[in-house]
Design an enzyme around this catalytic site. Structure first.
Site, PDB file in Angstrom:
ATOM      1  N   LYS A 112       0.864  -1.271   0.037  1.00 11.86           N
ATOM      2  CA  LYS A 112       0.173  -0.088   0.090  1.00 11.86           C
ATOM      3  C   LYS A 112       0.829   1.157  -0.136  1.00 11.86           C
ATOM      4  O   LYS A 112       0.413   2.343  -0.368  1.00 11.86           O
ATOM      5  CB  LYS A 112      -0.924  -0.168   1.255  1.00 11.86           C
ATOM      6  CG  LYS A 112      -2.070  -1.081   1.193  1.00 11.86           C
ATOM      7  CD  LYS A 112      -3.039  -1.009   1.925  1.00 11.86           C
ATOM      8  CE  LYS A 112      -4.309  -1.930   1.785  1.00 11.86           C
ATOM      9  NZ  LYS A 112      -3.862  -3.466   1.704  1.00 11.86           N
TER      10      LYS A 112
HETATM   11  C1  LIG Z   1      -4.541  -4.308   1.031  1.00 12.78           C
HETATM   12  C2  LIG Z   1      -3.594  -5.771   0.942  1.00 12.78           C
HETATM   13  C3  LIG Z   1      -4.319  -6.766   0.189  1.00 12.78           C
HETATM   14  C4  LIG Z   1      -5.123  -6.638  -0.566  1.00 12.78           C
HETATM   15  O1  LIG Z   1      -5.149  -5.753  -1.703  1.00 12.78           O
HETATM   16  P1  LIG Z   1      -6.362  -5.292  -2.759  1.00 12.78           P
HETATM   17  O2  LIG Z   1      -6.025  -4.084  -3.292  1.00 12.78           O
HETATM   18  O3  LIG Z   1      -7.555  -4.710  -1.499  1.00 12.78           O
HETATM   19  O4  LIG Z   1      -7.165  -6.331  -3.348  1.00 12.78           O
HETATM   20  C5  LIG Z   1      -3.259  -7.684   0.102  1.00 12.78           C
HETATM   21  N1  LIG Z   1      -2.285  -7.997   0.970  1.00 12.78           N
HETATM   22  C6  LIG Z   1      -2.005  -7.106   1.726  1.00 12.78           C
HETATM   23  C7  LIG Z   1      -0.683  -7.176   2.673  1.00 12.78           C
HETATM   24  C8  LIG Z   1      -2.652  -6.000   1.858  1.00 12.78           C
HETATM   25  O5  LIG Z   1      -2.337  -4.850   2.733  1.00 12.78           O
END
Ligand SMILES: *Cc1c(COP(=O)(O)O)cnc(C)c1O
Length: 469
Positions: A112
């Protein structure tokens, strides 16, 4: 570039306004009116670019008219300067024809950071230019909150308030948010569940009259277009590094809200030769049920060891629906209204056919995921975090039953963020926090515990806004 709503009755917006708006006024999500196209020669010319250079090439058409080249370059340079690997998003080979794209070298150890380091700086630039101040508000069950805080802590023009469920997130996750020392950062522990936090945030966006008239409320969750845009880049980066052009490639992506996977889909639509996208879910498998059996229906939430994927409804799926139905916004609005009413929707034969031509899917239970972590560690000494392990398992599964495509699995978090999974896989000692966070458990925390009361929390926020400059 113009941005349009998936439900068709909100006004089209320019890039800047789409970023500030988040959700469209008709309840839809903003998507670019048309996608930039990169032909094979252009993609071949990306070879040898470093991550910021490639990010500039990929994002430039999306921000045309809103940011000039110098502004975009500057934002990108600053956003990825703090990543702790010189390649920003390094590839690690796990097996014959199987790679891991490590997306966890940013400040909060999760993918993220790629989007939120950029979005925080972008918001600040937009607000500065407009002479505006904003309030960023979000709910988190873990990763989003810390990545948003790290991305926005230096925003001179925004205050950020993150709600988390009191005593229901891990100590590492809480401390990554509450030990940040910045006057514009506020953590609120709500005596309630994640859904309670989410509902307070939703109610605040629906009626933001608790804020002074000159403050706009801004969302930084993955409905914000700029987050998706920044994530398209690493699909190009991985493919170019593996010499795509001579051959096609596949990606396996641990999925919750479908933001990351949708970015991969867009890379494909923009001309990257992606032959297959594998959606990997945990027991919260609404997407796997949809992709494998045309069953997109709500089921009760199930807590798992991969909490960032414990999601009931994948909001960004609506953006894919829009394309599957030839950008027919009336149809999408109809489907989403039906979903709201009945808690389920099913796709037409044509839409399912299109979906299956590009996507595959796989669901993993916690027990299977733990086996993958243990087995990968046994074979190569590599420790996967639980989310990444689900992606790797899905990628391997697809490879075993289909043509042997080069498969890139996205590693979305550092294993030290989820020590419980490592411990349950029998590998507790292996998951140490990297040096910049090694004293995280000793740092001073700052957060407020409040009752689950929308009015009280809104009053708390209104009292703590930094004064306008
Ligand atoms: C947010 C997140 C996901 C999922 O990602 P999306 O874009 O919501 O599908 C997967 N793994 C981790 C570690 C995350 O923080």
């Amino acid at each position: 570039m113009q941005y349009i709503s998936t439900r068709g009755s909100a006004p089209a917006l320019d890039f800047e306004s789409a970023v500030l708006a988040g959700l469209a006024s008709d309840g839809g999500l903003y998507v670019p009116a048309e996608l930039p196209q990169f032909d094979r020669a252009t993609i071949a010319s990306f070879a040898g670019m470093n991550y910021p250079q490639l990010a500039f090439a990929v994002m430039r058409p999306f921000v045309a008219g809103a940011l000039n080249d110098a502004e975009l370059r500057c934002l990108i340079e600053a956003s990825y300067a703090d990543f702790r690997h010189p390649a920003t998003a390094p590839l690690v080979q796990l097996d014959h024809n199987l790679w891991l794209l490590e997306l966890f070298h940013g400040p909060t150890l999760a993918f993220k950071d790629f989007a939120l380091q950029f979005l925080g700086r972008l918001l600040d630039l937009i607000l500065q230019r407009r002479g505006q101040r904003a309030v960023i508000m979000g709910a988190t069950s873990g990763d989003t909150g810390s990545a948003a805080i790290e991305g926005c802590r230096r925003c001179a023009n925004a205050d950020i308030f993150i709600l988390h469920p009191h005593q229901r997130i891990s100590a590492v996750q809480r401390r990554q948010m509450t030990t940040v020392r910045a006057d514009n950062v506020h953590n609120i522990a709500v005596r309630g569940s994640f859904d309670d936090c989410q509902n307070i945030v939703k109610a605040s966006f629906a009626d933001s009259s608790f804020l002074p008239a000159d403050r706009q409320l801004v969302a930084v969750n993955s409905i914000n277009w700029a987050r998706i845009m920044a994530q398209i880049v690493y699909y190009f980066y991985a493919a170019v590094a593996l010499g795509v052009g001579q051959r096609e490639i596949a990606f396996a992506v641990p999925t919750g809200n479908f933001g990351d996977m949708f970015a991969g889909y867009l890379a494909h639509r923009m001309g990257l030769p992606v032959a297959r996208l594998v959606v990997a879910t945990n027991a919260n498998d609404i997407l796997h049920r949809c992709f494998s059996a045309n069953d997109y229906s709500l089921q009760p939430p199930e807590p798992t060891l991969s909490p960032s994927m414990d999601i009931m409804i994948s909001s960004n799926f609506e953006r894919l629906l829009f394309d599957l139905y030839d950008r027919d916004a009336v149809k999408v609005a109809d489907l989403m209204a039906g979903f709201k009413r009945d808690g389920k929707l099913s796709l037409s034969d044509t839409a399912m056919h299109r979906l299956r031509a590009l996507f595959a899917s796989q669901r993993l239970a916690d027990s299977e995921m733990l086996e993958v972590i243990a087995e990968q560690h046994r074979q190569t000494g590599y420790l996967l975090d639980p989310h990444s392990a689900i992606g790797v398992a899905a990628g391997r599964h697809y490879q075993a039953q289909a043509v042997d495509l080069p498969m890139v699995c996205l590693a979305t978090a550092h294993p030290a963020k989820f020590p419980q999974a490592a411990a349950e896989a029998g590998l507790a000692e292996a998951a140490a926090l990297p040096p910049h966070l090694s004293d995280l458990l000793e740092r001073a925390e700052r957060y407020e515990v409040l009752d689950c009361d929308t009015a009280q929390i809104q009053a708390y926020i209104a009292e703590r806004l930094c004064a306008a400059v």
